[in-house]
Design an enzyme around this catalytic site. Structure first.
Site, PDB file in Angstrom:
ATOM      1  N   SER A 154       0.861  -1.174   0.000  1.00  0.00           N
ATOM      2  CA  SER A 154       0.000   0.000   0.000  1.00  0.00           C
ATOM      3  C   SER A 154       0.897   1.223   0.000  1.00  0.00           C
ATOM      4  O   SER A 154       2.077   1.134   0.335  1.00  0.00           O
ATOM      5  CB  SER A 154      -0.883   0.068   1.260  1.00  0.00           C
ATOM      6  OG  SER A 154      -1.964  -0.822   1.209  1.00  0.00           O
ATOM      7  N   SER A 202      -2.917  -3.331  -3.209  1.00  0.00           N
ATOM      8  CA  SER A 202      -2.225  -2.156  -2.684  1.00  0.00           C
ATOM      9  C   SER A 202      -3.220  -1.039  -2.432  1.00  0.00           C
ATOM     10  O   SER A 202      -3.839  -0.523  -3.361  1.00  0.00           O
ATOM     11  CB  SER A 202      -1.165  -1.700  -3.694  1.00  0.00           C
ATOM     12  OG  SER A 202      -0.404  -0.640  -3.175  1.00  0.00           O
ATOM     13  N   ASP A 218      -3.878   2.304  -2.284  1.00  0.00           N
ATOM     14  CA  ASP A 218      -3.192   3.517  -2.731  1.00  0.00           C
ATOM     15  C   ASP A 218      -4.125   4.695  -2.540  1.00  0.00           C
ATOM     16  O   ASP A 218      -5.071   4.883  -3.302  1.00  0.00           O
ATOM     17  CB  ASP A 218      -2.792   3.373  -4.198  1.00  0.00           C
ATOM     18  CG  ASP A 218      -1.841   2.203  -4.431  1.00  0.00           C
ATOM     19  OD1 ASP A 218      -1.196   1.757  -3.460  1.00  0.00           O
ATOM     20  OD2 ASP A 218      -1.747   1.737  -5.583  1.00  0.00           O
TER      21      ASP A 218
END
Lengths: 386, 386, 386, 386
Positions: B261, B299, B301
């Site tokens: 992340s 991830s 983001d």
């Protein structure tokens, strides 16, 4: 004026109350979210002087929510709220934990409890497995509850999970213990509607259609609300604006702006994907509006819908489901059921809740005390309005 | 190839490292988010065997964040994340607390710490005042850190707050202590860019324009990232894909899918409203992409941007600000600064982080050990690619 | 039951009709969107056998909408719709053209007409100036109108612009000419509400507050709807479900699923930014729900809100506005006004519309013919429901 | 530096050009969106003095797009754009028409042409059938094209449809005829990537997995872009910032802010639902960023992704599909393919486009004229940067 016999199943509603039945669709046998097969609800209630709060848990099925994820989606109708887990539900369209409800300041504690629960079930969580997405909804019960006391613990979350079953107590229980709605006692309410989706029986060229695969069928939509919203003068029951009359009965109503919220959970056994569930969830706002809400600035009005028709495996080591979703043009019945069951669940929350005294002598009266006989009250009020 | 002298200000970077300078815009004096006047950053670091984690706090100004709210907005680039507080930021467009960063399983604890902090400062929080919206971002540091140990406590959040200042330590500190990025040691990075927004000097009819009120001016954009994303083969530094070459140097890289992340915070002193700040935040994704990310499925983001140009009073007992926002057509300079400072901050995170050994003998190597001299490395690699 | 004298100002409503007044807020002098100073509305109506359609235009101010852009925002309540221009309004938060309403198949033609109009006013449009963002909303009037005939032309758009004024004809006029609502004749409706936002008069420390700068004040919210939605059995007027009774009066109602839509425009003179206007727009859904809608699958239910309190200059050669926005905690009054004026505007649309016969002998009856005396009808119906 | 032989298949690129190959994934046999089986592309090009514009059409399959709808989703990366049809795609997650691309002022005309086409195929459109949702994307080609001349007609849309096939001409053709990118000649570009999604071969308990149902498999992602964005100094090819060097070669570059846009279409044969396709579409932004874009204020950067793996029937008189979607954890390969194919398609657009002279003597040079030999140019530039 259609009404329905009311039974909170070991709940707190006055025996024998007869309440309005919203809309034309029939309720399921329990008139509860647990009419959707597999769904269970549990409460942990803290009621001790200034501590008037709790935790409520809704399970989508009896299995492991992490390994068998149900599809879900969120509709943020007014985002003045501190619920956690919504970002990931919006991206991935699944639930990974039981759905927890509690007070605003207990969100962190309950989220941590959900993490602990997942680690207990899956030792690799956050190590070789991904982390888990806690899902905790909240309303601010600070009028009755000493919210600053942070009374909710990990154990209360576990107790609510342990208590989960098909019978749903309503009113001033679980997360609803300290909630206020329309300046009356609010809390947990639930309801359900059954709907028969009928597609065409013939193709455009006239040949008969087989029943299977056309997405038609009989389905249930169930709602469970945590009602903590509304100003009394706006209260509208089944289209009748009862608020001003009730407000006259109560002296000393505070004039503060609304600081409430409502969480609206919708379950269905209809096969819907996450995009369709988002559409279903947004119809909760229609049911909410009919009770007198205009989604006040300070009210975190949030809906979540999930389907129990199939699950998605956590890892790709099991096949993905191959389920025919409901055809988009047949959704209207489900939309009606969503709006109606939410409105009905709010009515149930209000009439089920007993009066509660909490911190600093604060009291919320029970609607069932103010209006013990809805039919008579409605008749009288309708007459006086003409 | 433009480069810049690098100084982590009491951080952990190798002395004398010369790193690429992303883009054409100049950095501020610290090349840090604290180049935006008033912004401070503090860390609390836990580094003890299997416990490799921490808390980082970013303050938008020195005052009370609850009574003087800065405008802010979020861009969820990939929502596989458990950050809390985003729903309300999206609805109301303001911050109410310091911004906290920590590991995924500590989110609940830090959120509760933020509530306690606000109650301490404002006794009416959740009573006669509304509740407060905790804002906690997270990445999963479980490769190095025994994340199941839940080591972060309320005291660590307070320590990070107490440590806040204008000098920003980078790398394996605070929330960045246990983070991995591109299978190297990741963590905290920061950078800044200065931009001069010049509007027209004459009106359409040719008459000269007064300088004031045209929204032109010199502004700073600062970024702070918590970098915990990326697979090494994809690593791209200033346009040069260094990943495959570095991957050959490291034996036994795990082949797992990305479970990382990145959190990207952007501060600016340019007067922008929440809608404009959302536009600014989304440009973090451009800087991120240039490092080799395609916003991997796993991830989380997430970007958040805030402005320090004005504050919004908690209650309407003080005047609302009357500030001219930057004209929309002048935003490109700020967008460039946002993308460039995010990419630069990721580079800083990677080169600042020292190698860390954590739980179960897991080790993440430091990029500064693999590539002590960027210029020489890049020259060699460019030659071999031709 | 509160009612209000009804005057469509040269419209088509039955003289002397007395209709329910929704809610407690007073209407403005015209009970129309044009109660917001500067707003004008114009219609071009095509009514000739199978051609029953038209164009309606709403102007936010008397000036050039391209050079002086009003802030605006959209709430897509159900996105089954073909309106154009929403993407850019969501990104930039401004209008650049008059708002046009028409039938679904005329959207392209009217969008091109708006481009031509802007080119005429600004020779550089699409050359040295950016292009213009046409903004055209639509509903499908295909039950009455031969929509495949594509009867609307550039000239009709210009005629609607030329006809714009403060008096608003309602019902089967302009874009509303061919629209159906609740299987009755629908079309254009408008209404307004006045609201006094009162902030505190003293600071928290007790010192008196100056009136200026506290965002308090008297404001107007006006709504204009293009009503083309709803199934008759669901029709609810001021909380009274009149649909089933009316449905019994009409033989041969088609059983098709809803294929309608509603466009809800909200104007206000309160100083709100685009983020706040999005919040205001979403409250249109509350007013809509009260009339019996659950935002049906096939109904494109879209709201747009704009403020006339300030404008944003097209180029940065003029100063940006320095306006204090309404404090967020004072928005509830505006939210109530938005919901109430939308519900009222729908009522006005239904009662103003005369019966229309269109293509293939299709007819929509007028509600005013079915219910010439609302008060008597409501009294009778309330009695029978008890 | 990996490169690939380049063949525009009857396009306009210089014979024998060798261009960089983005990333590690292999291209499909055509390196074009039509590598996704069933997808076809057609152009209608208008090139006559000041008229330099056109229409491009992308079909998802050879059948009727209205009766057999493919799943689709949109990612609005920067919403400064006038494309039509996105609201309904976002709500319903399907396409109903061919995807059309054209200039900004032709959107209305092409949308009307799509309506006519649907009416021709389905006489009930807008009558007993719902209306159709036109889907037209646009960029502003006003630098070269006399956009105010409104040269595009219904016939051009039909001609583009009639010309559709598997061979894709690139560069200054169709909607790309008048487009500029990085102040060079831009236009249509296409590319594809093949990806093998491999799930685990054994269950968590060690038992072998059957291949079927695990969502693993070989898939293609194809991109087609309409490139009309970018300032030359920012141009970055395969990580190498070539813009400043090229800018020195061109005298008299205008200093205007960017007024461009890019439309990025993604097709895949992987079975994805609309939620997953939205995730895929958003990865177009990563590929775009690598070329030097920071999603400029004035650039309408919009991506749409669709899947050809299944279709949804218009009416519920045919079964809904029962397709296993790709498991969420296997999406990374598709995300990489989406970003890489978009970047590659932009490179193809730039190198395929011949120099065009348009209105008022405006000229855009061809990149292929400035850089006829990429490998030599890149080698020289890399050396000088060191």
């Amino acid at each position: 004026m259609s009404t329905t016999a009311f039974d909170t199943t070991a709940g707190t509603a006055p025996r024998g109350a007869v309440l309005p039945h919203v809309g034309d669709l029939p309720a399921g046998p329990r008139n509860a979210i647990t009419d959707v097969a597999g769904v269970t609800v549990g409460h942990a209630t803290l009621a001790d002087g200034p501590v008037q709060t709790g935790v409520t848990v809704v399970n989508a099925h009896a299995g492991d929510p992490f390994t068998d994820k149900v599809p879900a989606a969120v509709a943020v109708i007014n985002g003045f709220g501190k619920s956690v887990g919504l970002v990931q539900v919006e991206e991935l369209g699944v639930l990974e934990t039981p759905i927890a409800l509690t007070n605003t300041f207990a969100v962190g504690t309950v989220a941590t409890a959900q993490i602990r629960q997942c680690v207990l079930n899956h030792a690799g969580t956050g190590r070789d497995l991904p982390t888990v997405n806690p899902l905790v909804f909240e309303c601010n019960d600070g009028f009755l509850n000493d919210i600053q006391g942070l009374a909710v613990t990990d154990a209360h979350y576990r107790a609510a999970c342990d208590a989960a079953g098909e019978d749903v107590q309503q009113g001033a229980v679980g997360a609803g213990r300290g909630m206020s709605s329309f300046q009356l006692k609010g809390g947990i309410g639930t309801a359900s509607r059954r709907v028969s989706l009928s597609g065409p029986t013939r193709k455009e060229d006239g040949t008969p259609l087989p029943a299977e695969g056309t997405a038609a069928g009989d389905y249930t939509v169930g709602a469970l609300v945590l009602a903590n919203f509304g100003k009394l003068p706006n209260l509208t029951i089944d289209g009748l604006r009862v608020g001003p009359t009730l407000a006259m009965k109560l002296a000393g109503l505070e004039q503060d702006p609304e600081k409430g919220s409502i969480i609206m959970l919708l379950a269905t056994d209809a096969p819907l994907d996450a995009r369709q569930l988002r559409r279903l969830a947004s119809r909760a706002g229609a049911g909410l509006a009919r009770t007198g809400s205009v989604y006040g600035h300070g009210s975190g009005d949030i809906a979540l819908a999930f389907s129990t028709a199939y699950t998605l495996p956590h890892l790709p080591d099991r096949p993905m489901p191959t389920v025919a979703m409901v055809h988009e043009t047949l959704l209207d019945g489900l939309f009606q059921a969503a709006a109606d069951s939410v409105e009905q669940a709010i009515i149930h929350a209000l009439w089920s809740a007993e009066s509660v005294q909490g911190r600093d002598g604060h009291v919320r009266p029970a609607l069932a005390d103010l209006v013990p006989d809805w039919a008579a009250f409605a008749r009288r009020l309708s007459g006086s309005l003409q």
